[in-house]
Design an enzyme around this catalytic site. Structure first.
Site, PDB file in Angstrom:
ATOM      1  N   ALA A  11     -19.145  27.579 -61.692  1.00 23.48           N
ATOM      2  CA  ALA A  11     -17.963  26.789 -62.067  1.00 23.48           C
ATOM      3  C   ALA A  11     -16.847  27.663 -62.620  1.00 23.48           C
ATOM      4  CB  ALA A  11     -18.351  25.722 -63.093  1.00 23.48           C
ATOM      5  N   ARG A  85     -18.215  43.483 -60.247  1.00 23.65           N
ATOM      6  CA  ARG A  85     -18.487  44.894 -60.531  1.00 23.65           C
ATOM      7  C   ARG A  85     -17.704  45.347 -61.756  1.00 23.65           C
ATOM      8  NH1 ARG A  85     -18.681  49.553 -55.862  1.00 23.65           N
ATOM      9  NH2 ARG A  85     -19.389  51.315 -57.147  1.00 23.65           N
ATOM     10  N   ARG A  91     -22.490  50.543 -56.877  1.00 25.69           N
ATOM     11  CA  ARG A  91     -22.510  49.507 -55.849  1.00 25.69           C
ATOM     12  C   ARG A  91     -23.900  48.917 -55.715  1.00 25.69           C
ATOM     13  NH1 ARG A  91     -23.145  50.872 -49.659  1.00 25.69           N
ATOM     14  NH2 ARG A  91     -25.178  51.245 -50.604  1.00 25.69           N
ATOM     15  N   LEU A 121     -20.033  32.752 -50.947  1.00 29.87           N
ATOM     16  CA  LEU A 121     -18.791  33.451 -51.282  1.00 29.87           C
ATOM     17  C   LEU A 121     -19.049  34.701 -52.123  1.00 29.87           C
ATOM     18  CD1 LEU A 121     -15.636  33.285 -51.116  1.00 29.87           C
ATOM     19  CD2 LEU A 121     -15.719  32.231 -53.368  1.00 29.87           C
ATOM     20  N   THR A 122     -20.196  34.772 -52.773  1.00 30.78           N
ATOM     21  CA  THR A 122     -20.512  35.868 -53.689  1.00 30.78           C
ATOM     22  C   THR A 122     -20.448  37.222 -52.984  1.00 30.78           C
ATOM     23  OG1 THR A 122     -22.000  34.372 -54.869  1.00 30.78           O
ATOM     24  CG2 THR A 122     -22.240  36.728 -55.312  1.00 30.78           C
ATOM     25  N   ASN A 123     -19.811  38.197 -53.627  1.00 38.09           N
ATOM     26  CA  ASN A 123     -19.677  39.534 -53.044  1.00 38.09           C
ATOM     27  C   ASN A 123     -20.840  40.451 -53.418  1.00 38.09           C
ATOM     28  OD1 ASN A 123     -17.276  39.532 -51.476  1.00 38.09           O
ATOM     29  ND2 ASN A 123     -16.086  39.337 -53.365  1.00 38.09           N
ATOM     30  N   HIS A 178     -16.089  42.011 -44.844  1.00 42.57           N
ATOM     31  CA  HIS A 178     -15.040  41.655 -45.811  1.00 42.57           C
ATOM     32  C   HIS A 178     -14.758  42.880 -46.674  1.00 42.57           C
ATOM     33  CE1 HIS A 178     -12.545  39.196 -48.309  1.00 42.57           C
ATOM     34  NE2 HIS A 178     -13.342  39.277 -49.368  1.00 42.57           N
TER      35      HIS A 178
END
Length: 311
Positions: A11, A85, A91, A121-123, A178
């Site tokens: 959220a 990050r 990484r 959507l999480t990177n 992405h």
């Protein structure tokens, strides 16, 4: 007829913005789920959205919660939860932290929303989509990642600025991972039906492509704290609407590839048709010589994927 239901895991700015767009456009009821210590802010945001309904003229049901039972029956589950990050974090550290988050979230989805479609959507989103696909055991058409619609929107925006034309008159596709290796397809880029190469010099096009690749970083730099959330939320909304309304939209999305474009066992942004089943079809188009960078993009995604535990 039962109303559609979308559960949003996380959220934060993107999750709550997405919840607002979904409610305001009456696409579905929304569950905004957070971890227990953040339940009150989630409930507060949900209530705030509901209270805008009488003003804006919608009657959406928005629930803030930390209980996975509340996502039961969700048609779509959107995963925005995860760590960003931080300075000094490698990484691989970030990948492993967020893979653990994906594992926890996926368990809840499997238990309470086993028939849902999942949008990640999480990177790093290509790798996290792959992790969720493997962890969930869901059919590949029901696990998607969001990047291409957002990257394409940025690309279209920068083209429109360069030509001083309406953003909606610019069409195109951005494929691949992405990040810095994403591939805007110049052969498909049109402005009111006119090829972009007839309207802009190559050096200006190259600058737009580079700006698109750095689009997320540009927003981060301007904000000073945090990252983009309006456009990412809008991009997820477009995907969710295409699925729930069975629109059969041809849009770029991250999906699991099993031979398409010559790639196997990887999640990568490619042209897809989105409909009621999720990814109805991966559309394979002929790529020009300068678009063969898709291979380089896939290699970069594979490099990130190599840090996953579940692969």
């Amino acid at each position: 007829m039962a109303k559609n239901k979308i559960a949003i895991i996380g959220a934060g700015h993107t999750g709550s913005t997405l919840a607002f767009i979904i409610a305001e456009r009456a696409l579905a009821d929304v569950v905004l789920l957070e971890i227990p210590k953040n339940e009150k802010p989630a409930r507060g945001k949900a209530l705030d959205i509901k209270e805008s309904g009488p003003i804006l003229g919608f009657n959406g049901n928005v629930l803030g919660t930390s209980d996975y039972q509340d996502i039961a029956g969700a048609d779509i589950v959107v995963i925005t939860a995860g760590a960003a990050r931080k300075p000094g974090m490698s990484r691989d550290d970030l990948i492993q932290i967020n893979e653990n988050v994906m594992a926890q979230v996926t368990e809840g989805i499997k238990k309470y929303a086993p028939e849902s479609k999942i949008i990640v959507l999480t990177n790093p989103v290509d790798a996290m989509t792959y992790a969720v696909y493997k962890l969930s055991g869901f059919p590949k058409e029901r696990v998607l990642g969001q990047s291409g619609i957002l990257d394409t929107a940025r690309y279209r925006t920068f083209v429109s600025e360069a030509l001083n034309v309406a953003q909606t008159d610019v069409t195109g596709l951005v494929l691949g991972g992405h990040g810095d290796t994403m591939v805007p397809l110049l052969s498909t880029t049109m402005v009111g039906g006119v090829p972009l190469r007839e309207l802009l010099a190559q050096d200006k096009i190259d600058a737009i492509v580079e700006r698109t690749r750095k689009g997320g970083a540009e927003i981060v730099g301007l904000l000073g704290n945090g990252s983009a959330y309006y456009a990412p939320a809008a991009a997820i909304y477009e995907m969710a609407a295409a699925i729930l309304n069975d629109e059969r939209r041809l849009v770029p999305a991250i999906t699991y590839l099993d031979g398409e474009y010559g790639f196997k066992d990887i999640c990568l942004g490619v042209p897809t048709i989105l409909g009621a089943n999720g990814v109805e079809k991966v559309v394979e188009i002929e790529l020009s010589d300068d678009e063969q960078q898709l291979r380089d993009s896939a290699d970069a995604v594979e490099d990130v994927k190599s840090a996953l535990k579940n692969k």
